[in-house]
Design a protein around this motif. Structure first.
Motif, mmCIF file in Angstrom:
data_model
loop_
_atom_site.group_PDB
_atom_site.id
_atom_site.type_symbol
_atom_site.label_atom_id
_atom_site.label_comp_id
_atom_site.label_asym_id
_atom_site.label_seq_id
_atom_site.Cartn_x
_atom_site.Cartn_y
_atom_site.Cartn_z
ATOM 1 N N SER A 142 0.826 -1.209 0.000
ATOM 2 C CA SER A 142 0.000 0.000 0.000
ATOM 3 C C SER A 142 0.860 1.258 0.000
ATOM 4 C CB SER A 142 -0.932 0.003 1.212
ATOM 5 O OG SER A 142 -0.196 -0.029 2.421
ATOM 6 N N LYS A 146 1.367 4.207 -3.227
ATOM 7 C CA LYS A 146 1.306 5.662 -3.119
ATOM 8 C C LYS A 146 2.571 6.302 -3.673
ATOM 9 C CE LYS A 146 -1.665 5.649 0.978
ATOM 10 N NZ LYS A 146 -1.778 6.054 2.407
ATOM 11 N N TYR A 225 8.838 13.148 -2.796
ATOM 12 C CA TYR A 225 7.598 12.549 -2.317
ATOM 13 C C TYR A 225 7.206 13.120 -0.960
ATOM 14 C CZ TYR A 225 4.532 8.854 -0.490
ATOM 15 O OH TYR A 225 3.490 8.167 0.078
ATOM 16 N N ASP A 448 -4.441 7.280 -10.124
ATOM 17 C CA ASP A 448 -3.935 7.690 -8.811
ATOM 18 C C ASP A 448 -5.103 7.940 -7.869
ATOM 19 O OD1 ASP A 448 -2.557 8.574 -6.668
ATOM 20 O OD2 ASP A 448 -2.026 10.524 -7.523
ATOM 21 N N TYR A 450 -4.762 8.541 -4.779
ATOM 22 C CA TYR A 450 -4.230 9.284 -3.632
ATOM 23 C C TYR A 450 -4.565 10.755 -3.796
ATOM 24 C CZ TYR A 450 -0.967 10.553 0.034
ATOM 25 O OH TYR A 450 -0.390 11.033 1.181
ATOM 26 N N VAL A 453 -2.012 13.994 -3.433
ATOM 27 C CA VAL A 453 -0.895 14.288 -4.326
ATOM 28 C C VAL A 453 -1.263 15.465 -5.205
ATOM 29 C CG1 VAL A 453 0.527 13.363 -6.176
ATOM 30 C CG2 VAL A 453 -0.106 11.904 -4.267
#
Length: 620
Positions: A142, A146, A225, A448, A450, A453
């Motif tokens: 996981s 990301k 990141y 994506d 996420y 981001v």
């Protein structure tokens, strides 16, 4: 009064009559100390003192306290019970500090337990950007998803290296699986060649290349990141701070959070700071006289990453925006984690004139491991005395080399396994199952999920991250002309235009803004932002911060624009202008033969074509 045993109490003789001519002595720390008796006590008349009871209960209580106290009736002295517990006082843990550290205020040297629990931002910074931190990410699917999703959306230039590393890691795990099969080979009786040992397969060059690729990912992509995650958190906090929706218990902690700016001039030697906000001085503890005219490198220290400074320096040379989280130091030597966002400021011809830098102290986010579950896991491993598992070695927890190899397979390889796996161990073959075969599946999932981001263009001049995507730089009062603008605000004609022309709504707001600019006071206001597409204005917040020059005068204003979260964005529609009657008459009188003229007349009678219609709308 009758006593406990029923006898009458008789007056006792004065307590001093039983004393000798010499005052009694008592032991105190092994030495005889004469007790001091005031002389005026002898002149006072005798008092009747109650005689002690000799009941059984009293005797048991007296015996239970015989070690700590004695009766004072016969000239003995009562010993007080200790008020403090002396266990642990003195001894180890109270050694004075032997070394002279100008940055320390401690007088006692920390114990071993305190040294283990002592928090150090410098050590946490090293752990944050360490290779071990990236290993924790790669060991969890996981967390790895990301990380790869971030590279896909924001750093596509790093994808070839990521794919190369994953292929080398897959090859290494295939070797581990081959060695595991080799260990399981048993000798066959009657065949001597099966008894000869076989050496394990190794490929040092392959492991070296995998390590080098992993080091590049940890050195270049892991900081990017982490920076992206912190920008998301900071953007939310500053937006709520500017719009006034931040909870009361967080307002004091966020004071000045969105007001740390500096402006540098790349045309001068060493790109010095020419303007800075007051919050920049409060954050760094460097005064204007010291900071102005110098390059920002005076904030660097022993814990500052040279890779971070290299990336910042390269971005300035290439004239592009950049964002970085790295360790800086205040004037007193204390470290702080600095989230730096820089962008070039271009004039109307595209020439870079200045660089704007926005800074946010995110030391608290680093300490609390905010938005970084991987860092929290690494700290938990460290507390237990463990380290992050090496992804290049077989996992001792899984103990299954084939499982680790299967985790590296892509969709195409998995489809091949589903279709052809186990055929050598089956007497029948079934090729009808083709629903899971996809020979051209991508190696990385591009979607994506996420949400945190930020989607940032790779090279956009003047673009800052997060909250600072919409900003203007305005000349000081009385000019108040827009000098530079972010790409999102750089519409035709905005440069060198009056800033107040963009402010609509109540005239009182314009007057108070003008007064604040004239007085040089930072101001936050909710305004109606005017544009060509919206004449009535759009509800927005503006956060204005002055940047001061070497002479103490304001050189430029930094205006951050934030959309009002509670405002409903609607499109402004305008009615189409009416068609002149002359055009209608000329159309009707035009000679149109046959069916065309009949169709046109019919449509005009039915109303499907109307030259003047109040319901005809045009996007404004």
């Amino acid at each position: 009064m009758p006593s406990v045993n029923g006898a009458l109490n008789t007056p006792a003789p004065p307590w001093w009559t039983s004393m000798s001519s010499q005052p009694p002595s008592r032991k105190h720390n092994g030495s005889d100390v004469q007790s001091q008796i005031p002389e005026h006590i002898e002149d006072k008349p005798a008092r009747n003192l109650p005689q002690q009871s000799h009941s059984t209960a009293h005797d048991s209580m007296t015996r239970s306290r015989s070690d700590n106290s004695q009766s004072g009736m016969n000239g003995t002295v009562r010993e007080l019970a200790p008020l403090q517990d002396q266990d642990g006082v003195g001894g180890a843990g109270y050694d004075p500090v032997s070394e002279d550290n100008p940055a320390s205020y401690d007088l006692l040297a920390p114990t071993e337990e305190e040294q283990k629990k002592e928090y150090s931002l410098e050590k946490r910074s090293q752990l944050l950007f360490s290779r071990e931190h990236l290993q924790v990410i790669f060991n969890d699917p996981s967390l790895l998803f990301k990380f790869t999703a971030f590279l896909t959306s924001q750093r596509p230039q790093s994808l070839p290296l990521l794919v190369y590393y994953l292929d080398t890691l897959k090859a290494i795990r295939a070797i581990h699986y081959a060695n595991a099969i080799l260990e399981g080979l048993d000798s066959v009786k009657g065949h001597d060649f099966t008894c000869q040992p076989v050496e394990k397969t190794t490929n040092p060059l392959l492991e070296q290349r995998a390590n080098e690729a992993f080091d590049v990912l940890a050195r270049e992509d892991l900081p990017a990141y982490i920076t992206s995650l912190y920008i998301s958190v900071v953007t939310l906090s500053i937006t709520k701070r500017v719009t006034g929706s931040l909870p009361p218990h967080l307002r004091e902690a966020s004071e000045g959070l969105a007001e740390v700016f500096c402006l540098t001039d790349p045309s001068r030697p060493d790109n010095p700071i020419v303007f800075a906000s007051e919050e920049f001085n409060r954050t760094t503890q460097y005064g204007m006289t010291y900071a102005l005219g110098r390059n920002c490198r005076f904030l660097q220290g022993p814990g500052t990453s040279p890779d971070s400074t290299r990336r910042i320096r390269d971005s300035v040379k290439e004239g592009r925006h950049h964002q970085e989280v790295f360790l800086n130091y205040r004037r007193d030597g204390s470290p702080f984690m600095n989230l730096l966002m820089t962008a070039p400021l271009c004039d109307s011809r595209g020439k870079i004139r200045y660089f704007i830098g926005a800074q946010v102290d995110v030391s608290g986010l680093v300490k609390e491991c905010a938005e970084l579950e991987s860092l929290q896991r690494l700290l938990e491993l460290r507390e237990k005395g463990n380290t992050a598992p090496n992804v290049h070695r077989p996992s001792p927890e899984k103990r299954d080399e084939f499982q680790e190899l299967c985790e590296m397979l892509n969709m195409s390889e998995l489809s091949t396994v589903r279709k052809h796996g186990g055929k050598m161990h089956s007497d029948s073959q079934d090729d009808s199952d083709t629903q899971s075969i996809h020979s051209q599946q991508p190696r990385l999932l591009l979607k994506d999920p996420y949400d945190n981001v930020n989607s940032v263009a790779a090279r956009v001049s003047g673009k800052l991250g997060g909250i600072y995507q919409n900003y203007l730089l305005v000349r000081p009062h009385p000019s108040l002309r827009i000098l530079f603008a972010s790409p999102s605000q750089r519409v035709p004609g905005i440069l060198q235009s009056p800033f107040l022309d963009r402010i609509g709504g109540s005239p009182r707001v314009r007057e108070e803004l003008t007064a604040a600019f004239a007085d040089g006071r930072g101001v936050t206001a909710k305004v109606r932002w005017l544009s060509r597409s919206q004449e009535e204005g759009r509800s927005r917040w503006i956060h204005c911060t002055p940047l001061v020059g070497i002479n103490g005068q304001i050189g430029v204003w930094m205006v951050v624009i934030v959309d009002d979260e509670r405002a409903v964005v609607t499109r402004n529609w305008k009615p189409a202008p009416p068609v002149p009657s002359s055009i209608t008459r000329s159309t009707r009188s035009r000679s149109v033969s046959g069916r065309g003229q009949q169709s046109f007349d019919t449509s005009m009678r039915n109303g499907s074509l109307r030259s003047e219609s109040p319901n005809s709308l045009l996007i404004g």
